[in-house]
Design a protein around this motif. Sequence first.
Motif, short mmCIF file in Angstrom:
data_model
loop_
_atom_site.label_atom_id
_atom_site.label_comp_id
_atom_site.label_asym_id
_atom_site.label_seq_id
_atom_site.Cartn_x
_atom_site.Cartn_y
_atom_site.Cartn_z
N ILE A 104 0.85 -1.19 0.00
CA ILE A 104 0.00 0.00 0.00
C ILE A 104 0.89 1.25 0.00
N GLU A 105 0.42 2.35 -0.42
CA GLU A 105 -0.73 2.55 -1.25
C GLU A 105 -0.30 2.47 -2.70
N ALA A 106 -1.16 1.88 -3.53
CA ALA A 106 -0.84 1.59 -4.93
C ALA A 106 -0.39 2.84 -5.68
N ILE A 108 0.96 5.63 -4.45
CA ILE A 108 2.02 6.43 -3.82
C ILE A 108 3.28 5.57 -3.65
N CYS A 109 3.39 4.85 -2.55
CA CYS A 109 4.63 4.12 -2.25
C CYS A 109 4.88 2.95 -3.19
N VAL A 110 3.84 2.18 -3.51
CA VAL A 110 4.04 1.07 -4.45
C VAL A 110 4.41 1.64 -5.82
N TYR A 111 3.69 2.66 -6.25
CA TYR A 111 3.95 3.29 -7.55
C TYR A 111 5.38 3.84 -7.63
N GLN A 112 5.79 4.62 -6.64
CA GLN A 112 7.11 5.24 -6.70
C GLN A 112 8.23 4.20 -6.62
N THR A 113 8.02 3.16 -5.82
CA THR A 113 8.99 2.07 -5.75
C THR A 113 9.08 1.38 -7.11
N CYS A 114 7.94 1.10 -7.70
CA CYS A 114 7.87 0.46 -9.02
C CYS A 114 8.60 1.29 -10.06
N LEU A 115 8.32 2.57 -10.10
CA LEU A 115 8.93 3.46 -11.08
C LEU A 115 10.46 3.43 -10.97
N ASP A 116 10.98 3.50 -9.75
CA ASP A 116 12.42 3.46 -9.55
C ASP A 116 13.01 2.09 -9.93
N LEU A 117 12.26 1.03 -9.67
CA LEU A 117 12.74 -0.30 -10.07
C LEU A 117 12.87 -0.40 -11.59
N VAL A 128 -2.11 -7.43 -8.47
CA VAL A 128 -3.20 -6.47 -8.32
C VAL A 128 -4.13 -6.78 -7.15
N ASP A 129 -4.27 -8.04 -6.77
CA ASP A 129 -5.12 -8.36 -5.62
C ASP A 129 -4.33 -8.32 -4.32
N ALA A 130 -3.06 -7.90 -4.40
CA ALA A 130 -2.22 -7.76 -3.22
C ALA A 130 -1.66 -6.35 -3.08
N VAL A 131 -2.30 -5.40 -3.76
CA VAL A 131 -2.02 -3.97 -3.58
C VAL A 131 -3.35 -3.27 -3.34
N SER A 132 -3.29 -2.14 -2.65
CA SER A 132 -4.51 -1.39 -2.42
C SER A 132 -4.18 0.06 -2.13
N SER A 133 -5.23 0.86 -2.09
CA SER A 133 -5.19 2.26 -1.69
C SER A 133 -6.44 2.51 -0.86
N ARG A 134 -6.57 3.71 -0.34
CA ARG A 134 -7.76 4.01 0.47
C ARG A 134 -9.03 3.99 -0.36
N THR A 135 -8.92 4.28 -1.66
CA THR A 135 -10.09 4.24 -2.54
C THR A 135 -9.81 3.33 -3.72
N ALA A 136 -10.86 2.73 -4.26
CA ALA A 136 -10.72 1.87 -5.44
C ALA A 136 -10.19 2.67 -6.62
N GLU A 137 -10.60 3.93 -6.73
CA GLU A 137 -10.14 4.78 -7.83
C GLU A 137 -8.63 5.02 -7.76
N ASN A 138 -8.11 5.30 -6.58
CA ASN A 138 -6.66 5.50 -6.45
C ASN A 138 -5.89 4.22 -6.75
N LYS A 139 -6.44 3.07 -6.33
CA LYS A 139 -5.80 1.79 -6.65
C LYS A 139 -5.77 1.61 -8.17
N MET A 145 -0.86 3.57 -13.85
CA MET A 145 0.41 4.32 -13.97
C MET A 145 1.60 3.37 -13.99
N MET A 146 1.55 2.33 -13.15
CA MET A 146 2.67 1.37 -13.12
C MET A 146 2.76 0.59 -14.42
#
Length: 180
Positions: A104-106, A108-117, A128-139, A145-146
Amino acid sequence: MLKPEECVLVVVDIQGGLAGIMEQSEALHQTVLKLIQGLRLFEIPTLWLEQLPQKLGKTSPMLSEELIKTCSPISKQHFSGWNCHDFREQLQQSKRKQIILVGIEAHICVYQTCLDLVKNGFEPHIVVDAVSSRTAENKRIGIEMMQERGAHITNMESLLFELQHEATGERFKQLLKLIK
């Protein structure tokens, strides 16, 4: 195609009160737990990140009890795990390029980590069923984006059976028990 000897599981920030308010939090926790247990059958190492645990709290107990069996948490202050020296060093020492990314959150932290990787030559696989955000839309936006930036999209069962390759053997039987 994923190869167990090329994979590392990276668990990002499933901690504190924030973990409990994620979209479908209970399902997220169950899926991540099954994934940790399933990947252990393939002897895939895990890197476990926590964002400012002294402020945000520790990893959810049901996950930390499983994770502590094979690894220790790596504390970070940047949104991207890549900016954490200990994480980057352990990942590079593994000499593995296929990254199974959950947390979490898909968006923010997951996205930025992914981008750097991706920028540093790794091949992230977003479960996808093991990532989440506070809202379905943000997920949804985070996953899009990833994917647009080069990440592969998968789910827990597809990933485990891709690693397994065949419907025979003791490990296959253990995987079936785990996902049912």
